[in-house]
Design a protein around this motif. Structure first.
Motif: not given
Length: 122
Positions: A19-20, A82-85, A96-97, A121-122
């Motif tokens: 998690l970045g 988690f996409g675009s969190f 977050c990435t 690719q989220l």
């Protein structure tokens, strides 16, 4: 996302991610609260959450953490969730990435602090 996503170095299913771009003042408890709120309680383990400036009154993190899931189905569902969190209620608007961890290990082993710099690719 399917439950049989695999790492590029082997046919091992992907269950560990980095998690970045975490807010520097986020705590491990903040991460656990956010992931639990997404419905993943009991399916993961925070493998590593490095801290910086441990001697200061306020300890900050290094902006990343590793999370390992108990099974590939939960890991795949997490990628979708988690996409675009971003952490709500903070001054930071960082998005977050999520990156695949270079080393895929079983829980509760701690993971390597290095990761691919291949964004999903989220």
């Amino acid at each position: 996302m399917t439950s049989d996503i695999a790492g590029p170095f082997s046919a091992t299913p992907v269950k560990t991610f980095m998690l970045g771009n975490l807010p520097y003042r986020a705590t491990e408890a903040d991460i656990v609260e956010a992931v639990d709120a997404m419905g993943f309680q009991g399916t993961y383990h925070i493998s590593s959450f490095p801290k910086a400036n441990k001697t200061k009154a306020r300890t900050t993190n290094l902006g990343y953490a590793f999370i390992s899931f108990t099974n590939s189905d939960s890991a795949a569902a997490f990628v979708d969730a988690f996409g675009s969190f971003h952490f709500a209620g903070r001054a930071s608007v960082k998005q977050c990435t999520l990156k695949l961890a270079r080393v895929q290990r079983k829980i509760p082993a701690r993971t390597s602090t290095s990761a691919w710099h291949l964004s999903l690719q989220l």
